[in-house]
Design a protein around this motif. Sequence first.
Motif, PDB file in Angstrom:
ATOM      1  N   ILE A 443     -12.422 -14.306   2.430  1.00 47.80           N
ATOM      2  CA  ILE A 443     -12.521 -13.317   1.345  1.00 47.80           C
ATOM      3  C   ILE A 443     -11.545 -13.659   0.227  1.00 47.80           C
ATOM      4  CG2 ILE A 443     -12.229 -10.877   0.767  1.00 47.80           C
ATOM      5  CD1 ILE A 443     -13.204 -10.297   3.669  1.00 47.80           C
ATOM      6  N   GLU A 444     -10.319 -14.094   0.578  1.00 43.42           N
ATOM      7  CA  GLU A 444      -9.363 -14.513  -0.449  1.00 43.42           C
ATOM      8  C   GLU A 444      -9.943 -15.649  -1.280  1.00 43.42           C
ATOM      9  OE1 GLU A 444      -5.680 -15.552   1.408  1.00 43.42           O
ATOM     10  OE2 GLU A 444      -5.370 -13.556   2.237  1.00 43.42           O
ATOM     11  N   HIS A 445     -10.551 -16.624  -0.603  1.00 40.64           N
ATOM     12  CA  HIS A 445     -11.151 -17.763  -1.307  1.00 40.64           C
ATOM     13  C   HIS A 445     -12.317 -17.305  -2.171  1.00 40.64           C
ATOM     14  CE1 HIS A 445     -12.572 -21.857  -2.017  1.00 40.64           C
ATOM     15  NE2 HIS A 445     -13.778 -21.402  -1.718  1.00 40.64           N
ATOM     16  N   PHE A 446     -13.157 -16.439  -1.649  1.00 43.03           N
ATOM     17  CA  PHE A 446     -14.326 -15.941  -2.369  1.00 43.03           C
ATOM     18  C   PHE A 446     -13.904 -15.257  -3.673  1.00 43.03           C
ATOM     19  CE2 PHE A 446     -17.578 -12.735  -3.281  1.00 43.03           C
ATOM     20  CZ  PHE A 446     -18.751 -13.465  -3.155  1.00 43.03           C
ATOM     21  N   LYS A 460      -2.721  -9.502  -0.620  1.00 43.92           N
ATOM     22  CA  LYS A 460      -2.242  -8.257  -0.003  1.00 43.92           C
ATOM     23  C   LYS A 460      -3.351  -7.219   0.080  1.00 43.92           C
ATOM     24  CE  LYS A 460       2.649  -8.700  -1.187  1.00 43.92           C
ATOM     25  NZ  LYS A 460       3.810  -8.092  -1.900  1.00 43.92           N
ATOM     26  N   LEU A 461      -4.146  -7.111  -0.979  1.00 43.48           N
ATOM     27  CA  LEU A 461      -5.238  -6.137  -0.978  1.00 43.48           C
ATOM     28  C   LEU A 461      -6.332  -6.559  -0.002  1.00 43.48           C
ATOM     29  CD1 LEU A 461      -6.455  -3.580  -2.019  1.00 43.48           C
ATOM     30  CD2 LEU A 461      -7.269  -4.802  -4.050  1.00 43.48           C
ATOM     31  N   VAL A 462      -6.611  -7.857   0.067  1.00 44.88           N
ATOM     32  CA  VAL A 462      -7.593  -8.346   1.047  1.00 44.88           C
ATOM     33  C   VAL A 462      -7.145  -7.986   2.458  1.00 44.88           C
ATOM     34  CG1 VAL A 462      -8.592 -10.412   2.096  1.00 44.88           C
ATOM     35  CG2 VAL A 462      -8.481 -10.210  -0.388  1.00 44.88           C
ATOM     36  N   ASP A 489      -3.268   1.932   0.721  1.00 44.24           N
ATOM     37  CA  ASP A 489      -1.883   2.112   0.317  1.00 44.24           C
ATOM     38  C   ASP A 489      -1.672   1.603  -1.114  1.00 44.24           C
ATOM     39  OD1 ASP A 489       0.842   2.731   0.643  1.00 44.24           O
ATOM     40  OD2 ASP A 489       1.302   0.665   1.214  1.00 44.24           O
ATOM     41  N   ARG A 490      -1.000   2.415  -1.941  1.00 42.63           N
ATOM     42  CA  ARG A 490      -0.662   2.059  -3.327  1.00 42.63           C
ATOM     43  C   ARG A 490      -1.887   1.763  -4.187  1.00 42.63           C
ATOM     44  NH1 ARG A 490       4.664  -1.895  -2.627  1.00 42.63           N
ATOM     45  NH2 ARG A 490       5.920  -0.450  -1.408  1.00 42.63           N
TER      46      ARG A 490
END
Length: 674
Positions: A443-446, A460-462, A489-490
């Motif tokens: 997902i980070e890569h996508f 961090k959000l992923v 969170d946040r």
Amino acid sequence: MAAEQQDADARERAERLREKIREHNYRYYVLDQPTISDAEYDRLLRELQSLEAEQPELITPDSPTQRVGAEPAEGFETVTHSIPMLSLANAFSAEEVADFDRRIRDRLDLDQVQYAVEPKLDGLAIALRYERGRLVLGATRGDGKQGEDVTSNVRTVRAIPLKLRGRKIPELLEVRGEIFMTRSGFQRLNERLSEAGQKTFVNPRNAAAGSLRQLDPAVTAQRPLHFYCYGAATEDGLPETHSAILEQLQDWGLPVSPEVDVVTGMEGLDGAYSRFSQRRQALDYEIDGVVYKLDSLEQQREMGFVSRAPRWALAHKFPAQEEITRLLDIEVQVGRTGALTPVARLEPVFVGGVTVTNATLHNADEVARKDVRPGDWVVVRRAGDVIPEVVAPVLDRRPDDTRVWEMPDQCPACGSAVEQVEGEAVARCSGGLVCPAQRRRAIEHFASRAAMDIEGLGSKLVAQLVEADLVHSPADLYRLDAEALQQLDRMGAKSASNLVDALERSRRTTLARLLYALGIREVGEVTAAQLARHFGSLAAVAEADAEALAAVPDVGPVVGAHIEAFFDEAHNREVIDQLLAAGVEYEPETPRKTDDLPLAGQTYVLTGSLEQLTRSEARQALETQGAKVTSSVSKKTTAVIAGTDPGSKLDKARELGVEVLDEQALKTLLRRSD
């Protein structure tokens, strides 16, 4: 006026004391040639402390008295390294070192090269950033991309200068080195802890790591930590050889191992390894091998990098300690890239200063070669005194009921087919878009800038989305709404709305970006662009067999096999269908052959720094238009693209009469070729 004069005198006295203390630190930690006793040094430090206590306005951030001054931290902040802290490839035999030397000589087309050799310190890697000569940041290596901000603790290590000395120090200087604990210091520390009834450390490395990661800098300050610098991450204002850089860093006040040397060829490497092996026990600090680096920075740049390691450096490890224990089972772990790694579960055994319960078996071929089986008694060692590994079974103690172990044909994490490419040792899960073990990375890569460019969707959000069970594959991103996001969170209403908008924008993309975003093994941006140009549609790429894929430039048979295996996996096809159903769309391309591209048959070389493009972006832009980009200049070179601070390649181009283009001319060339 008398009071003003007294203030001026005190300020001048304080600065003289600071300079004296810095000079004595330099002589003690860098030159190893102290000129005063510890008692005299302490008197100077106490005088400065008294002056600053009486007149706090005299205190400066880089004063030697400020090495302990920060309040205890609640935790360490994460720091993103501006330049990644890469690992080194390891060698455990002379044959592997000879292969390393041969590869370098072949690539550089030289009979012999010079290497800088230095001890491989057994401590904790650290990055230090100096701005205008003053220490502003200390960060641990972490995963190489991100580490922990331990600046307050680093400032307590007396071997690390808070202010550099000398002239012509770059505005920004980032150095890399190792924080470690000497053997004598380790012994004194353990004696002190034992007398106080506290837990002692197992070895100097653990002691150094534990000391540096104390939340209270005052505790770190009491630990006998030392530091050696082994290189610079920035190059501005530095010489063009590694050994000369270390000399310059030492002149600026940074400690460098006195064991550093420069040798020539394989004979020099063999001699250095033998010399360090003999000196290992005589040194007052632990080393676990010897590091070899190409001395020439120009040659380093030409060699480049592979994966997470430079091609121009190697760590030659010393033999490790070994013990015998029982192999209870062999389990398979799935890594973030889908690699399946057999892991030995062991009866606990104390090896090289630590208790080992797990050890790597690397891959299925290694398990078969060693013929280790669950239930065996096995020899375990800590390779390089760090990573536990199973060496071999003890055959005369093998139980009669053991069975040969085989790699499973389905991923234990997601059930997708396991891909085993002929000629490759590592087996991999082919379900890159659905496998839980690969989910975060996929997902980070996508979402990354070069892929779907989903602004605001960082690592961090992923992690939060995965942990909250909101996203199982990239397709789930397009089912998120602001209400669901605000539970994180946040994540306020505005941030949630911005992310939903970014997701909406990302639905419209190019075929090349979408192919790259899928995370197919070894399909980078350039390869994705070539596939898009050759096939024109996602369906055509998905239906192509390995032979048809291998015919595409930058693909070849191995990558073609990876692409075919990816699209053969039904789970991946399901996610792609879900992405298209969610409204992800791209503009189909008209298939074109490489020979039809505007820069086909032309060869370019990049040198120096470009202002508006990175070297990688420039290379990609040229290759997308069919050009070939190489690292060396020859009569066959079409042109050299020269940015600021070009290297010897510019001189070579002028010598051969090769055309030289600046960045503006490059942009014009690319616009004409569109």
